[in-house]
Scaffold this active site. Sequence first.
Site, PDB file in Angstrom:
ATOM      1  N   LYS A 226     -10.742  -1.321  -1.787  1.00 23.75           N
ATOM      2  CA  LYS A 226     -10.506  -2.246  -0.683  1.00 23.75           C
ATOM      3  C   LYS A 226     -11.685  -2.104   0.295  1.00 23.75           C
ATOM      4  O   LYS A 226     -12.150  -0.985   0.484  1.00 23.75           O
ATOM      5  CB  LYS A 226      -9.196  -1.898   0.046  1.00 23.75           C
ATOM      6  CG  LYS A 226      -7.961  -1.908  -0.855  1.00 23.75           C
ATOM      7  CD  LYS A 226      -6.795  -1.204  -0.171  1.00 23.75           C
ATOM      8  CE  LYS A 226      -5.638  -0.987  -1.128  1.00 23.75           C
ATOM      9  NZ  LYS A 226      -4.539  -0.193  -0.580  1.00 23.75           N
TER      10      LYS A 226
ATOM     11  N   THR B 161       1.158  10.403   3.486  1.00 21.92           N
ATOM     12  CA  THR B 161       0.444  11.482   2.793  1.00 21.92           C
ATOM     13  C   THR B 161      -0.849  11.839   3.534  1.00 21.92           C
ATOM     14  O   THR B 161      -1.523  12.801   3.155  1.00 21.92           O
ATOM     15  CB  THR B 161       0.124  11.098   1.330  1.00 21.92           C
ATOM     16  OG1 THR B 161      -0.228   9.731   1.272  1.00 21.92           O
ATOM     17  CG2 THR B 161       1.301  11.351   0.412  1.00 21.92           C
TER      18      THR B 161
ATOM     19  N   ASP C 261       0.872  -1.164   0.000  1.00 22.77           N
ATOM     20  CA  ASP C 261       0.000   0.000   0.000  1.00 22.77           C
ATOM     21  C   ASP C 261       0.927   1.237   0.000  1.00 22.77           C
ATOM     22  O   ASP C 261       2.114   1.120   0.350  1.00 22.77           O
ATOM     23  CB  ASP C 261      -0.853  -0.055   1.273  1.00 22.77           C
ATOM     24  CG  ASP C 261      -1.706   1.163   1.461  1.00 22.77           C
ATOM     25  OD1 ASP C 261      -2.430   1.514   0.516  1.00 22.77           O
ATOM     26  OD2 ASP C 261      -1.644   1.782   2.542  1.00 22.77           O
ATOM     27  N   LEU C 262       0.421   2.409  -0.395  1.00 22.66           N
ATOM     28  CA  LEU C 262       1.292   3.592  -0.449  1.00 22.66           C
ATOM     29  C   LEU C 262       1.178   4.446   0.814  1.00 22.66           C
ATOM     30  O   LEU C 262       2.086   4.476   1.643  1.00 22.66           O
ATOM     31  CB  LEU C 262       0.941   4.420  -1.700  1.00 22.66           C
ATOM     32  CG  LEU C 262       1.776   5.680  -1.943  1.00 22.66           C
ATOM     33  CD1 LEU C 262       3.245   5.349  -2.134  1.00 22.66           C
ATOM     34  CD2 LEU C 262       1.263   6.437  -3.177  1.00 22.66           C
ATOM     35  N   ASP C 263       0.012   5.087   0.979  1.00 20.89           N
ATOM     36  CA  ASP C 263      -0.165   5.999   2.113  1.00 20.89           C
ATOM     37  C   ASP C 263      -0.176   5.201   3.423  1.00 20.89           C
ATOM     38  O   ASP C 263      -1.000   4.308   3.601  1.00 20.89           O
ATOM     39  CB  ASP C 263      -1.483   6.771   1.940  1.00 20.89           C
ATOM     40  CG  ASP C 263      -1.792   7.670   3.120  1.00 20.89           C
ATOM     41  OD1 ASP C 263      -0.842   8.171   3.746  1.00 20.89           O
ATOM     42  OD2 ASP C 263      -2.980   7.858   3.423  1.00 20.89           O
TER      43      ASP C 263
ATOM     44  N   GLU D  44       0.071  -3.333   4.628  1.00 17.61           N
ATOM     45  CA  GLU D  44      -1.085  -2.419   4.681  1.00 17.61           C
ATOM     46  C   GLU D  44      -1.219  -1.723   6.027  1.00 17.61           C
ATOM     47  O   GLU D  44      -0.957  -2.333   7.058  1.00 17.61           O
ATOM     48  CB  GLU D  44      -2.372  -3.235   4.483  1.00 17.61           C
ATOM     49  CG  GLU D  44      -3.031  -3.077   3.145  1.00 17.61           C
ATOM     50  CD  GLU D  44      -3.604  -1.711   2.848  1.00 17.61           C
ATOM     51  OE1 GLU D  44      -3.721  -0.869   3.750  1.00 17.61           O
ATOM     52  OE2 GLU D  44      -3.944  -1.469   1.681  1.00 17.61           O
ATOM     53  N   ASP D  45      -1.674  -0.455   5.999  1.00 16.32           N
ATOM     54  CA  ASP D  45      -1.928   0.249   7.264  1.00 16.32           C
ATOM     55  C   ASP D  45      -3.418   0.386   7.560  1.00 16.32           C
ATOM     56  O   ASP D  45      -3.779   0.898   8.614  1.00 16.32           O
ATOM     57  CB  ASP D  45      -1.300   1.653   7.230  1.00 16.32           C
ATOM     58  CG  ASP D  45      -2.050   2.585   6.298  1.00 16.32           C
ATOM     59  OD1 ASP D  45      -2.380   2.163   5.173  1.00 16.32           O
ATOM     60  OD2 ASP D  45      -2.328   3.731   6.703  1.00 16.32           O
TER      61      ASP D  45
ATOM     62  N   LYS E  55      -8.609   7.048   5.803  1.00 23.13           N
ATOM     63  CA  LYS E  55      -7.379   6.351   5.409  1.00 23.13           C
ATOM     64  C   LYS E  55      -7.687   5.112   4.577  1.00 23.13           C
ATOM     65  O   LYS E  55      -8.505   4.278   4.990  1.00 23.13           O
ATOM     66  CB  LYS E  55      -6.552   5.980   6.643  1.00 23.13           C
ATOM     67  CG  LYS E  55      -5.901   7.190   7.272  1.00 23.13           C
ATOM     68  CD  LYS E  55      -4.909   6.813   8.346  1.00 23.13           C
ATOM     69  CE  LYS E  55      -4.255   8.069   8.894  1.00 23.13           C
ATOM     70  NZ  LYS E  55      -3.409   7.803  10.055  1.00 23.13           N
TER      71      LYS E  55
ATOM     72  N   SER F 202      -2.454   0.605  -4.340  1.00 19.92           N
ATOM     73  CA  SER F 202      -2.941   1.805  -3.646  1.00 19.92           C
ATOM     74  C   SER F 202      -4.260   2.293  -4.231  1.00 19.92           C
ATOM     75  O   SER F 202      -4.506   2.164  -5.424  1.00 19.92           O
ATOM     76  CB  SER F 202      -1.884   2.914  -3.782  1.00 19.92           C
ATOM     77  OG  SER F 202      -2.407   4.161  -3.418  1.00 19.92           O
ATOM     78  N   ALA F 203      -5.079   2.913  -3.386  1.00 20.59           N
ATOM     79  CA  ALA F 203      -6.332   3.517  -3.844  1.00 20.59           C
ATOM     80  C   ALA F 203      -6.094   4.867  -4.511  1.00 20.59           C
ATOM     81  O   ALA F 203      -6.977   5.403  -5.182  1.00 20.59           O
ATOM     82  CB  ALA F 203      -7.263   3.704  -2.651  1.00 20.59           C
TER      83      ALA F 203
HETATM   84  P1  B16 Z   1      -6.235  10.196  -4.130  1.00 20.63           P
HETATM   85  P2  B16 Z   1      -3.550   4.279  -0.027  1.00 20.63           P
HETATM   86  C1  B16 Z   1      -5.299   6.296  -0.131  1.00 20.63           C
HETATM   87  O1  B16 Z   1      -3.992   5.820  -0.299  1.00 20.63           O
HETATM   88  C2  B16 Z   1      -5.363   7.227   1.070  1.00 20.63           C
HETATM   89  O2  B16 Z   1      -5.069   6.498   2.263  1.00 20.63           O
HETATM   90  C3  B16 Z   1      -6.741   7.816   1.169  1.00 20.63           C
HETATM   91  O3  B16 Z   1      -6.814   8.704   2.262  1.00 20.63           O
HETATM   92  C4  B16 Z   1      -7.070   8.545  -0.142  1.00 20.63           C
HETATM   93  O4  B16 Z   1      -8.392   9.065  -0.103  1.00 20.63           O
HETATM   94  C5  B16 Z   1      -6.941   7.556  -1.305  1.00 20.63           C
HETATM   95  O5  B16 Z   1      -5.629   7.012  -1.327  1.00 20.63           O
HETATM   96  C6  B16 Z   1      -7.215   8.201  -2.641  1.00 20.63           C
HETATM   97  O6  B16 Z   1      -6.202   9.148  -2.899  1.00 20.63           O
HETATM   98  O7  B16 Z   1      -7.176  11.276  -3.757  1.00 20.63           O
HETATM   99  O8  B16 Z   1      -4.795  10.618  -4.240  1.00 20.63           O
HETATM  100  O9  B16 Z   1      -6.697   9.425  -5.339  1.00 20.63           O
HETATM  101  O10 B16 Z   1      -3.513   4.115   1.461  1.00 20.63           O
HETATM  102  O11 B16 Z   1      -4.546   3.356  -0.705  1.00 20.63           O
HETATM  103  O12 B16 Z   1      -2.180   4.233  -0.657  1.00 20.63           O
HETATM  104 MG    MG Z   2      -2.833   3.154   3.335  1.00 24.80          MG
END
Ligand code: B16
Ligand code: MG
Length: 234
Positions: free
Chosen positions: A153, A25, A17-19, A177-178, A53, A122-123
């Site tokens: 997810k 972020t 996962d990224l964030d 994953e967090d 998150k 990542s989302a």
């Molecule tokens: P964006 P992850 C997620 O990242 C974030 O945790 C979440 O807060 C955010 O809304 C989502 O990405 C979408 O991000 O607006 O940049 O498309 O944890 O899946 O890496």
């Molecule tokens: Mg995350």
Amino acid sequence: MTVENTNSMMLKACLFDLDGVIVDTARYHFVAWREIAEELGFVFTEEDNEKLKGVSRIRSLEILLEIGGISLDDESKTLLAQKKNSLYLQYVLKMRPDEVLPGAREFLTDCRNNNLGIGLGSASKNATTILNLLQITHLFDAIIDGNKVTKAKPDPEVFLTGARELGVLPQNCVVFEDAKAGIEAAIAANMFSVGIGDPVILGKANFVTSGLKNLSVKTLIAKLERQSNRNAPA
Ligand code: B16
Ligand code: MG
């Protein structure tokens, strides 16, 4: 080469996962959403931000609107989501390579040195921008982000797509994953999972650690091996 730990698991790939795993972020998402809430006339707290998150951008906006007790039509929602992203990008575009979370770059390199496949799951629709700014894009063999998948997810789509692009079976993958929904996605994908963060929230993971700085491929294998042995029939 693949890394074998027990009869039951042969580790071939790691999906990240990224964030919250590679970079934090969440604080940039928070300040951007807080500005949107202010504009709508209510206070958005850091505690509220926890609910966003790992959640997609549009779902995050829906949760924010629920917190503020506000209902909007689809067109207004799209415009607000775009506005939030512009605010968010003002912070993201200033990111520097030293914002990679402690140990993440080293662990990715360790995976590379052990010939493991490396994927991002990542989302975020901004994932490639962030990886480029952190100067770690070259460490990934497959990048699956919010532009490539449609189901959020805990649906396993993002990780199953990652395994497919890496050419490995789900049972040979470990997900890092967090978010609780991310661990659930890994389980639904029939993958092993490592929770990064709070053991109470991430209790369904195979094991939980505070960050990648505590891990090497060797210790990962040992931990998964110990767990497989514990779960083995007497
Ligand atoms: P964006 P992850 C997620 O990242 C974030 O945790 C979440 O807060 C955010 O809304 C989502 O990405 C979408 O991000 O607006 O940049 O498309 O944890 O899946 O890496
Ligand atoms: Mg995350």
